[in-house]
Motif scaffolding. Structure first.
Motif, PDB file in Angstrom:
ATOM      1  N   SER A 269       0.876  -1.167   0.000  1.00 53.00           N
ATOM      2  CA  SER A 269       0.000   0.000   0.000  1.00 53.00           C
ATOM      3  C   SER A 269       0.917   1.221   0.000  1.00 53.00           C
ATOM      4  CB  SER A 269      -0.897   0.031   1.243  1.00 53.00           C
ATOM      5  OG  SER A 269      -1.795  -1.051   1.264  1.00 53.00           O
ATOM      6  N   TYR A 270       0.630   2.177  -0.894  1.00 59.40           N
ATOM      7  CA  TYR A 270       1.523   3.325  -1.032  1.00 59.40           C
ATOM      8  C   TYR A 270       0.729   4.533  -1.509  1.00 59.40           C
ATOM      9  CZ  TYR A 270       5.240   6.333  -2.896  1.00 59.40           C
ATOM     10  OH  TYR A 270       6.058   7.390  -3.156  1.00 59.40           O
ATOM     11  N   VAL A 271       1.021   5.694  -0.917  1.00 53.90           N
ATOM     12  CA  VAL A 271       0.441   6.949  -1.380  1.00 53.90           C
ATOM     13  C   VAL A 271       1.519   8.023  -1.335  1.00 53.90           C
ATOM     14  CG1 VAL A 271      -1.274   8.767  -0.977  1.00 53.90           C
ATOM     15  CG2 VAL A 271      -1.871   6.375  -0.548  1.00 53.90           C
ATOM     16  N   PHE A 272       1.614   8.800  -2.412  1.00 54.40           N
ATOM     17  CA  PHE A 272       2.463   9.989  -2.436  1.00 54.40           C
ATOM     18  C   PHE A 272       1.547  11.210  -2.491  1.00 54.40           C
ATOM     19  CE2 PHE A 272       4.756  13.455  -4.417  1.00 54.40           C
ATOM     20  CZ  PHE A 272       5.991  13.402  -3.791  1.00 54.40           C
ATOM     21  N   ALA A 273       1.754  12.124  -1.593  1.00 55.84           N
ATOM     22  CA  ALA A 273       0.925  13.331  -1.551  1.00 55.84           C
ATOM     23  C   ALA A 273       1.824  14.559  -1.396  1.00 55.84           C
ATOM     24  CB  ALA A 273      -0.060  13.251  -0.385  1.00 55.84           C
ATOM     25  N   PRO A 274       1.478  15.646  -2.127  1.00 56.50           N
ATOM     26  CA  PRO A 274       0.327  15.805  -3.022  1.00 56.50           C
ATOM     27  C   PRO A 274       0.575  15.156  -4.384  1.00 56.50           C
ATOM     28  CG  PRO A 274       1.610  17.818  -3.024  1.00 56.50           C
ATOM     29  CD  PRO A 274       2.258  16.904  -2.001  1.00 56.50           C
ATOM     30  N   MET A 275      -0.487  15.058  -5.178  1.00 49.71           N
ATOM     31  CA  MET A 275      -0.408  14.443  -6.498  1.00 49.71           C
ATOM     32  C   MET A 275      -0.165  15.474  -7.597  1.00 49.71           C
ATOM     33  SD  MET A 275      -3.387  11.529  -6.050  1.00 49.71           S
ATOM     34  CE  MET A 275      -3.495  11.181  -7.799  1.00 49.71           C
ATOM     35  N   ARG A 276       0.173  16.693  -7.215  1.00 51.18           N
ATOM     36  CA  ARG A 276       0.570  17.726  -8.175  1.00 51.18           C
ATOM     37  C   ARG A 276       1.699  18.533  -7.578  1.00 51.18           C
ATOM     38  NH1 ARG A 276       0.266  23.191  -9.215  1.00 51.18           N
ATOM     39  NH2 ARG A 276      -0.578  23.493  -7.128  1.00 51.18           N
ATOM     40  N   HIS A 277       2.678  18.863  -8.411  1.00 50.15           N
ATOM     41  CA  HIS A 277       3.760  19.758  -8.014  1.00 50.15           C
ATOM     42  C   HIS A 277       4.062  20.665  -9.185  1.00 50.15           C
ATOM     43  CE1 HIS A 277       7.246  21.218  -5.834  1.00 50.15           C
ATOM     44  NE2 HIS A 277       7.956  21.065  -6.950  1.00 50.15           N
ATOM     45  N   GLY A 278       3.759  21.956  -9.036  1.00 50.16           N
ATOM     46  CA  GLY A 278       3.976  22.889 -10.131  1.00 50.16           C
ATOM     47  C   GLY A 278       3.167  22.507 -11.348  1.00 50.16           C
ATOM     48  N   LEU A 312      -7.913  19.709 -16.543  1.00 47.29           N
ATOM     49  CA  LEU A 312      -7.227  20.195 -17.737  1.00 47.29           C
ATOM     50  C   LEU A 312      -8.200  20.808 -18.734  1.00 47.29           C
ATOM     51  CD1 LEU A 312      -4.716  17.243 -18.112  1.00 47.29           C
ATOM     52  CD2 LEU A 312      -4.129  19.617 -17.575  1.00 47.29           C
ATOM     53  N   ILE A 313      -9.375  20.230 -18.870  1.00 48.92           N
ATOM     54  CA  ILE A 313     -10.383  20.788 -19.788  1.00 48.92           C
ATOM     55  C   ILE A 313     -10.828  22.163 -19.298  1.00 48.92           C
ATOM     56  CG2 ILE A 313     -12.749  20.498 -20.639  1.00 48.92           C
ATOM     57  CD1 ILE A 313     -12.119  17.416 -20.598  1.00 48.92           C
ATOM     58  N   ARG A 314     -11.029  22.286 -17.984  1.00 51.61           N
ATOM     59  CA  ARG A 314     -11.424  23.592 -17.448  1.00 51.61           C
ATOM     60  C   ARG A 314     -10.289  24.606 -17.563  1.00 51.61           C
ATOM     61  NH1 ARG A 314     -12.556  23.862 -12.114  1.00 51.61           N
ATOM     62  NH2 ARG A 314     -11.834  21.769 -11.555  1.00 51.61           N
ATOM     63  N   TYR A 315      -9.069  24.148 -17.411  1.00 49.84           N
ATOM     64  CA  TYR A 315      -7.920  25.046 -17.498  1.00 49.84           C
ATOM     65  C   TYR A 315      -7.713  25.555 -18.922  1.00 49.84           C
ATOM     66  CZ  TYR A 315      -3.111  26.752 -17.186  1.00 49.84           C
ATOM     67  OH  TYR A 315      -1.979  27.533 -17.252  1.00 49.84           O
ATOM     68  N   PHE A 316      -7.707  24.642 -19.897  1.00 48.62           N
ATOM     69  CA  PHE A 316      -7.405  25.039 -21.267  1.00 48.62           C
ATOM     70  C   PHE A 316      -8.611  25.590 -22.018  1.00 48.62           C
ATOM     71  CE2 PHE A 316      -3.824  22.016 -20.617  1.00 48.62           C
ATOM     72  CZ  PHE A 316      -2.778  22.865 -20.969  1.00 48.62           C
ATOM     73  N   ASN A 317      -9.774  25.006 -21.817  1.00 48.56           N
ATOM     74  CA  ASN A 317     -10.935  25.382 -22.630  1.00 48.56           C
ATOM     75  C   ASN A 317     -11.854  26.400 -21.973  1.00 48.56           C
ATOM     76  OD1 ASN A 317      -9.950  23.599 -24.473  1.00 48.56           O
ATOM     77  ND2 ASN A 317     -11.613  22.114 -24.316  1.00 48.56           N
ATOM     78  N   GLN A 318     -11.784  26.501 -20.653  1.00 47.26           N
ATOM     79  CA  GLN A 318     -12.678  27.420 -19.953  1.00 47.26           C
ATOM     80  C   GLN A 318     -11.922  28.493 -19.188  1.00 47.26           C
ATOM     81  OE1 GLN A 318     -15.440  24.989 -17.649  1.00 47.26           O
ATOM     82  NE2 GLN A 318     -15.495  23.460 -19.284  1.00 47.26           N
ATOM     83  N   SER A 319     -10.611  28.541 -19.400  1.00 39.73           N
ATOM     84  CA  SER A 319      -9.760  29.594 -18.816  1.00 39.73           C
ATOM     85  C   SER A 319      -9.946  29.715 -17.306  1.00 39.73           C
ATOM     86  CB  SER A 319     -10.046  30.939 -19.498  1.00 39.73           C
ATOM     87  OG  SER A 319      -9.805  30.856 -20.879  1.00 39.73           O
ATOM     88  N   PRO A 321      -7.867  29.315 -14.228  1.00 37.35           N
ATOM     89  CA  PRO A 321      -6.467  29.134 -13.821  1.00 37.35           C
ATOM     90  C   PRO A 321      -6.294  28.290 -12.570  1.00 37.35           C
ATOM     91  CG  PRO A 321      -7.216  31.367 -13.362  1.00 37.35           C
ATOM     92  CD  PRO A 321      -8.285  30.728 -14.191  1.00 37.35           C
ATOM     93  N   ASP A 322      -7.324  28.204 -11.717  1.00 36.25           N
ATOM     94  CA  ASP A 322      -7.195  27.445 -10.474  1.00 36.25           C
ATOM     95  C   ASP A 322      -7.596  25.973 -10.617  1.00 36.25           C
ATOM     96  OD1 ASP A 322      -6.351  29.732  -9.158  1.00 36.25           O
ATOM     97  OD2 ASP A 322      -8.394  30.312  -8.603  1.00 36.25           O
ATOM     98  N   ALA A 323      -8.013  25.563 -11.794  1.00 31.70           N
ATOM     99  CA  ALA A 323      -8.506  24.196 -11.970  1.00 31.70           C
ATOM    100  C   ALA A 323      -7.422  23.162 -11.661  1.00 31.70           C
ATOM    101  CB  ALA A 323      -9.032  24.005 -13.392  1.00 31.70           C
ATOM    102  N   ILE A 324      -6.192  23.417 -12.113  1.00 28.46           N
ATOM    103  CA  ILE A 324      -5.100  22.484 -11.881  1.00 28.46           C
ATOM    104  C   ILE A 324      -4.787  22.378 -10.399  1.00 28.46           C
ATOM    105  CG2 ILE A 324      -2.702  21.925 -12.416  1.00 28.46           C
ATOM    106  CD1 ILE A 324      -4.576  21.750 -14.797  1.00 28.46           C
ATOM    107  N   ALA A 325      -4.857  23.491  -9.698  1.00 28.72           N
ATOM    108  CA  ALA A 325      -4.485  23.517  -8.283  1.00 28.72           C
ATOM    109  C   ALA A 325      -5.375  22.618  -7.439  1.00 28.72           C
ATOM    110  CB  ALA A 325      -4.539  24.949  -7.759  1.00 28.72           C
ATOM    111  N   GLY A 326      -6.629  22.438  -7.836  1.00 30.36           N
ATOM    112  CA  GLY A 326      -7.546  21.635  -7.041  1.00 30.36           C
ATOM    113  C   GLY A 326      -7.498  20.156  -7.330  1.00 30.36           C
ATOM    114  N   TYR A 327      -6.706  19.746  -8.324  1.00 35.16           N
ATOM    115  CA  TYR A 327      -6.702  18.342  -8.737  1.00 35.16           C
ATOM    116  C   TYR A 327      -6.284  17.398  -7.611  1.00 35.16           C
ATOM    117  CZ  TYR A 327      -4.668  14.029 -10.502  1.00 35.16           C
ATOM    118  OH  TYR A 327      -4.330  12.714 -10.665  1.00 35.16           O
ATOM    119  N   SER A 328      -5.191  17.682  -6.943  1.00 39.61           N
ATOM    120  CA  SER A 328      -4.647  16.747  -5.965  1.00 39.61           C
ATOM    121  C   SER A 328      -5.621  16.471  -4.828  1.00 39.61           C
ATOM    122  CB  SER A 328      -3.326  17.273  -5.402  1.00 39.61           C
ATOM    123  OG  SER A 328      -2.796  16.370  -4.452  1.00 39.61           O
ATOM    124  N   ASP A 329      -6.215  17.515  -4.273  1.00 41.66           N
ATOM    125  CA  ASP A 329      -7.137  17.321  -3.154  1.00 41.66           C
ATOM    126  C   ASP A 329      -8.338  16.471  -3.561  1.00 41.66           C
ATOM    127  OD1 ASP A 329      -5.528  18.771  -1.463  1.00 41.66           O
ATOM    128  OD2 ASP A 329      -6.692  20.621  -1.628  1.00 41.66           O
TER     129      ASP A 329
END
Length: 389
Positions: A269-278, A312-319, A321-329
């Motif tokens: 069993s393994y988890v790395f957090a957070p799942m996004r960095h930059g 990614l769809i919200r980031y690129f197609n709907q502009s 900017p915070d969509a990527i930041a919420g992915y990990s949580d």
């Protein structure tokens, strides 16, 4: 080359994500270390939750699954003497689909050319650069020549041993890990299943699982010491052990046959957090591993892809900017619940090295409670079919 998204790894997670982005007009390129034949031939799990079935349906790649897959509305726990059926259809109104990960990968691979998803196989020395900036890049070698991909986002779908997670500074994340003192010895054979539903068995000799890939191909497992070797387990020994551990009802219906594939998989069993960095996002085994008890590996990767594609769809197609930041949580909230279920089912159904008579008695008491409690069965069924995304 410049693309908005570079995906590392052409397993199901990477291919699912590439297809989902392509369907929304977001260009990506997928890099894979292995050959197409190797990727297509990997033997993996075969129980699909609604999230995974739904992604195939969303992409219009579900025809073969619906023609060849086996819908299951229940599964069984066994204590060496009896089968305890968990009626997931009656308890949750849902079902799972038995359809091998190998087949899911094949469906995704065969659609790449038609849908113009670019996948580069047999690439080496994949290296991530400037992931903390908004102008990251990936370099790789193919045919002895180094190439570079400039992008806005890198998504690591390259498994536990891939380069993506390793590119994150050690002080930027935290690892959570449990190594188990046994592995699963799996045998694949062209014989009919011993039961029309899966059986997870806890026997005093150890764990066993009766599964299938079709009505004529079966997949069985027994747990073995982590240092055992495949050569120590001739086919007859495996069949003998399965007949003991699965209990008399299942044993009476086992059809023996030569193994098509046999291997030992270690459990962790393994988890790395957070799942996004930059500008780097992680999906699937690059960020987490579950023991195969409960069949959460592929399905958890699919839920990561669901969240990643949405971001990614919200980031690129709907502009946004915070969509990527919420992915990990969002992804980790479901990851930890799946980890909990896989860990608890593994603990219930396996014998651990330091277990004594008390621990064995507790397992038997828990199985007896499950057999007589609708509430306990409902909790198991809800987790088995997959929690909401």
């Amino acid at each position: 080359m410049r693309v908005p998204v570079c995906i590392i790894g052409a397993g199901p997670a990477g291919l699912f994500l590439g297809h989902l982005l392509s369907a929304e007009g977001i260009e990506s390129v997928v890099l894979e270390r292995q050959s197409p034949e190797y990727v297509r031939g990997r033997i993996r799990a075969g129980v699909l939750e609604n999230i995974t079935v739904g992604l195939l349906e969303r992409l219009g790649l579900d025809a073969r699954m619906k023609g060849e897959g086996l819908p299951h509305d229940g599964f069984n726990l066994a204590d060496g003497e009896r089968l305890i059926r968990i009626d997931i259809k009656e308890l949750t109104g849902q079902e799972v689909m038995v359809y091998g990960q190998t087949e899911v990968t094949r469906d995704l691979m065969e659609a790449c050319e038609e849908r113009a998803l670019q996948v580069l196989y047999e690439v080496g020395d994949v290296t991530l650069h400037d992931i903390e900036s908004d102008r990251p890049s990936v370099t790789y070698k193919k045919g002895g020549i180094e190439h570079r991909i400039d992008c806005r986002i890198i998504v690591g779908c390259d498994g536990f041993h891939g380069p993506s997670r390793k590119a994150i500074p050690s002080d930027a994340g935290k690892e959570y890990e449990r190594i188990y003192p046994f592995g699963w010895l799996g045998i694949l054979a062209d014989v009919p299943p011993c039961n029309h539903e899966l059986i997870y068995a806890n026997h005093e000799r150890g764990f066993a699982l009766a599964s299938m890939r079709s009505n004529t191909r079966s997949r069985y497992y027994v747990d073995v010491p982590v240092n055992d070797k495949v050569e120590d387990w001739i086919d007859e020994r495996v069949w003998d052990e399965l007949s003991l551990r699965l209990g008399p009802e299942a044993a009476a219906n086992i059809t023996r046959g030569p193994s098509l594939e046999k291997s030992i998989v270690p459990l962790r069993s393994y988890v790395f957090a957070p799942m996004r960095h930059g500008s780097l996002m992680l999906c699937g085994d690059a960020a987490h591993i579950v023991p195969p008890t409960g069949a959460k590996g592929l399905n958890l990767a699919a839920s990561d892809v669901h969240y990643a594609a949405d971001a990614l769809i919200r980031y690129f197609n709907q502009s946004e900017p915070d969509a990527i930041a919420g992915y990990s949580d969002r992804a980790l909230a479901r990851v930890w619940k799946a980890e909990r279920f896989s860990w608890s089912l593994t603990r219930l159904m396996h014998r651990f090295l330091d277990d004594g008579p008390f621990e064995r008695a507790m397992q038997m008491a828990e199985l007896d409670y499950i057999a007589t409690s609708r509430a306990a069965q409902t909790a198991i069924a809800e987790n088995y079919v997959g929690l909401p995304v």
